[in-house]
Design a protein around this motif. Structure first.
Motif, PDB file in Angstrom:
ATOM      1  N   SER A  69      26.276  -7.095  11.557  1.00  0.00           N
ATOM      2  CA  SER A  69      26.230  -7.971  10.385  1.00  0.00           C
ATOM      3  C   SER A  69      24.868  -8.619  10.196  1.00  0.00           C
ATOM      4  O   SER A  69      24.341  -8.691   9.081  1.00  0.00           O
ATOM      5  CB  SER A  69      27.306  -9.054  10.504  1.00  0.00           C
ATOM      6  N   GLU A 112      22.363  -8.090   6.862  1.00  0.00           N
ATOM      7  CA  GLU A 112      21.812  -9.151   6.016  1.00  0.00           C
ATOM      8  C   GLU A 112      20.324  -8.910   5.750  1.00  0.00           C
ATOM      9  O   GLU A 112      19.849  -9.084   4.626  1.00  0.00           O
ATOM     10  CB  GLU A 112      22.020 -10.509   6.674  1.00  0.00           C
ATOM     11  N   GLU A 121      29.169 -13.754   6.896  1.00  0.00           N
ATOM     12  CA  GLU A 121      27.851 -13.838   6.265  1.00  0.00           C
ATOM     13  C   GLU A 121      27.304 -15.255   6.430  1.00  0.00           C
ATOM     14  O   GLU A 121      28.038 -16.232   6.384  1.00  0.00           O
ATOM     15  CB  GLU A 121      27.982 -13.455   4.779  1.00  0.00           C
ATOM     16  N   PHE A 129      22.317 -14.170  -1.477  1.00  0.00           N
ATOM     17  CA  PHE A 129      23.391 -13.203  -1.670  1.00  0.00           C
ATOM     18  C   PHE A 129      24.530 -13.808  -2.479  1.00  0.00           C
ATOM     19  O   PHE A 129      24.806 -14.992  -2.418  1.00  0.00           O
ATOM     20  CB  PHE A 129      23.977 -12.737  -0.327  1.00  0.00           C
ATOM     21  N   ARG A 130      25.200 -12.944  -3.206  1.00  0.00           N
ATOM     22  CA  ARG A 130      26.521 -13.273  -3.726  1.00  0.00           C
ATOM     23  C   ARG A 130      27.526 -12.620  -2.778  1.00  0.00           C
ATOM     24  O   ARG A 130      27.225 -11.614  -2.141  1.00  0.00           O
ATOM     25  CB  ARG A 130      26.718 -12.721  -5.133  1.00  0.00           C
ATOM     26  N   ARG A 131      28.709 -13.158  -2.708  1.00  0.00           N
ATOM     27  CA  ARG A 131      29.694 -12.563  -1.823  1.00  0.00           C
ATOM     28  C   ARG A 131      31.086 -12.689  -2.408  1.00  0.00           C
ATOM     29  O   ARG A 131      31.407 -13.655  -3.098  1.00  0.00           O
ATOM     30  CB  ARG A 131      29.640 -13.194  -0.429  1.00  0.00           C
ATOM     31  N   ASP A 172      33.093 -10.056   3.941  1.00  0.00           N
ATOM     32  CA  ASP A 172      32.705 -10.183   2.543  1.00  0.00           C
ATOM     33  C   ASP A 172      31.963  -8.952   2.050  1.00  0.00           C
ATOM     34  O   ASP A 172      31.239  -8.298   2.807  1.00  0.00           O
ATOM     35  CB  ASP A 172      31.778 -11.386   2.346  1.00  0.00           C
ATOM     36  N   CYS A 179      28.884  -8.228   0.046  1.00  0.00           N
ATOM     37  CA  CYS A 179      27.690  -9.011  -0.302  1.00  0.00           C
ATOM     38  C   CYS A 179      26.723  -8.171  -1.127  1.00  0.00           C
ATOM     39  O   CYS A 179      26.582  -6.963  -0.912  1.00  0.00           O
ATOM     40  CB  CYS A 179      26.988  -9.500   0.962  1.00  0.00           C
ATOM     41  N   ARG A 233      22.838  -8.759  -3.698  1.00  0.00           N
ATOM     42  CA  ARG A 233      21.736  -9.678  -3.998  1.00  0.00           C
ATOM     43  C   ARG A 233      21.899 -10.352  -5.356  1.00  0.00           C
ATOM     44  O   ARG A 233      22.564  -9.838  -6.247  1.00  0.00           O
ATOM     45  CB  ARG A 233      20.406  -8.937  -3.952  1.00  0.00           C
ATOM     46  N   ASN A 234      21.250 -11.517  -5.479  1.00  0.00           N
ATOM     47  CA  ASN A 234      21.247 -12.272  -6.737  1.00  0.00           C
ATOM     48  C   ASN A 234      20.216 -11.691  -7.691  1.00  0.00           C
ATOM     49  O   ASN A 234      19.181 -12.307  -7.964  1.00  0.00           O
ATOM     50  CB  ASN A 234      20.922 -13.744  -6.458  1.00  0.00           C
TER      51      ASN A 234
END
Length: 314
Positions: A132, A136, A152, A158-160, A268, A270, A272-273
Motif C-alpha cells: 500500500s 501511494e 490510505e 488523492f480521492r478515495r 479504498d 484511490c 488523483r485529484n
C-alpha cells in the motif's frame, strides 16, 4: 496563459463551488483542502480580472460575472466530456488503464472487479502489485490510473472511495489456550511470541503500534511475506499472529478470533485529484454501479465460511 490541465482543474473547482453552499463543502466534494480550493478560485478570478463569487458568513453566491462564466463553463465541461467519449470510441484500443493493487487483491475481490470491467467495456487494463505504501507513491507519480490501497494515509492528493472494510483477528493453533474465546484483547497477548508480515511494512508497523498501545513490546520471532508460512507457524504452535480476517487462509489447524475492541481496516479505490480521462470516468461509472456485495464478494464468502465465534468453520 494557463496550462490546459490546470485550466480544467480550475474549471472543475468553479463548477463544484457554484453548486454551493460553501468552500468547505466544495473542498470536501473535490477531496482537496479548503485552502487549495480558495487558491484555485483566486487564480481563476485573477486570470479573468473580475470576481466570480460573493463571500459572506452564510456561504458563497455567484456574482453577475460568475453567472455568465457558469454558462460557458458548463458548455466547456460538456464539450470536454464529448471529446473524451469520442476519443475513447475512436482510439480506445490504443489506451490502457493501469491499476495498482495490494498483494491480497484476489482475497478482497479486487481482481474480480477489474476483470468484470474489462469484459463489459472491452477496455484493456494492466495490473501492478505492490504494498500500500508503495502504491501511494506510484499513484502520486502518475504511474497508475487507480490504486486499491489498504488504509490510505489520508493525503489530500488523492480521492478515495470505500471498497470494503475488514477487521483484525488473532491467529493461533486450535490447541492454543485462547482458542475457545469468542474475542481476544491485545492485553491478553503480552506473553506471546509473534510472527508478523514483513518488517517495516504497514501491517507490521500497525501491529507493533497496537501492542505498544496495549502496554507491551511484542516478542517478534519472525516475519514473512507469504501468508501460508505465517499460518503454518501458528498452526504448529510456534507463534501467533495478528492478521486481517479477509486474508487468513481457510485452515482447520488454526483459529481466527476477532479482537476486542475491534481493529478495523478499510480498502479504498484511490485516484488523483486531477481531471479524469474518458476511460477513467468510464471505470468510475462502472465501479459506482456495483453494489457493496459485488465490490467485496470474496470477503463476504470467506466470512460466511467462519463460525460466529471467529473460528474456522468445518
Amino acid at each position: 496563459m494557463m496550462p490546459m490541465d490546470m485550466h480544467l482543474e480550475y474549471l472543475e473547482s468553479f463548477l463544484t463551488l457554484a453548486q454551493g453552499p460553501s468552500f468547505t463543502a466544495a473542498a470536501r466534494t473535490l477531496g482537496i483542502s479548503q485552502s487549495s480550493l480558495t487558491k484555485r478560485i483566486h487564480n481563476l478570478e485573477d486570470s479573468i480580472g473580475m470576481r466570480l463569487f460573493d463571500r459572506s458568513v452564510t456561504g458563497v453566491s455567484l456574482t453577475p460575472v460568475g453567472k455568465l462564466y457558469l454558462k460557458y463553463a458548463n458548455q466547456i465541461d460538456d464539450l470536454q466530456d464529448r471529446f473524451g467519449d469520442e476519443l475513447s470510441r475512436e482510439f480506445k484500443q490504443s489506451g490502457t488503464l493501469t491499476f495498482g493493487v495490494i498483494p491480497s487483491a484476489s482475497e478482497y475481490g479486487l481482481t474480480r472487479i477489474i476483470s468484470r470491467f474489462m469484459r463489459s467495456s472491452g477496455c484493456r487494463c494492466s495490473l501492478t502489485t505492490a504494498r500500500s505504501e508503495d502504491l501511494e507513491l506510484m499513484l502520486g507519480d502518475g504511474l497508475c490510473d487507480f490504486a486499491f490501497i489498504k488504509n490510505e494515509s489520508g493525503t489530500n492528493d488523492f480521492r478515495r472511495i470505500l471498497v470494503t472494510n475488514d477487521h483484525m483477528v488473532f491467529v493461533a493453533s486450535v490447541d492454543h489456550p485462547l482458542a475457545q474465546h469468542r474475542t481476544v484483547s491485545l492485553g491478553q497477548l503480552k506473553d506471546e511470541s509473534f510472527f508478523f508480515e514483513p518488517k517495516g511494512s504497514r501491517p507490521y508497523l500497525t501491529c507493533v503500534e497496537l501492542c505498544r498501545k496495549a502496554g507491551f513490546e511484542p516478542n517478534i520471532v519472525g516475519t514473512d511475506g507469504q501468508m501460508d508460512n505465517i499460518v503454518d507457524f501458528a498452526a504448529q504452535g510456534l507463534a501467533v499472529s495478528l492478521l486481517m480476517s479477509g486474508i487468513v487462509p481457510h485452515d482447520r489447524r488454526i483459529v481466527a478470533i476477532p479482537l476486542d475492541p475491534p481493529v478495523v481496516s478499510r480498502i479504498d479505490l484511490c485516484f488523483r485529484n486531477r481531471p479524469l480521462s474518458a476511460m477513467q470516468r468510464r471505470f468510475l461509472d462502472f465501479f459506482e454501479t456495483l453494489s457493496d456485495d459485488k465490490r467485496s464478494g470474496d470477503v463476504i464468502v470467506r466470512r460466511e465460511q467462519r463460525g460466529d465465534d471467529g473460528t474456522a468453520a468445518d
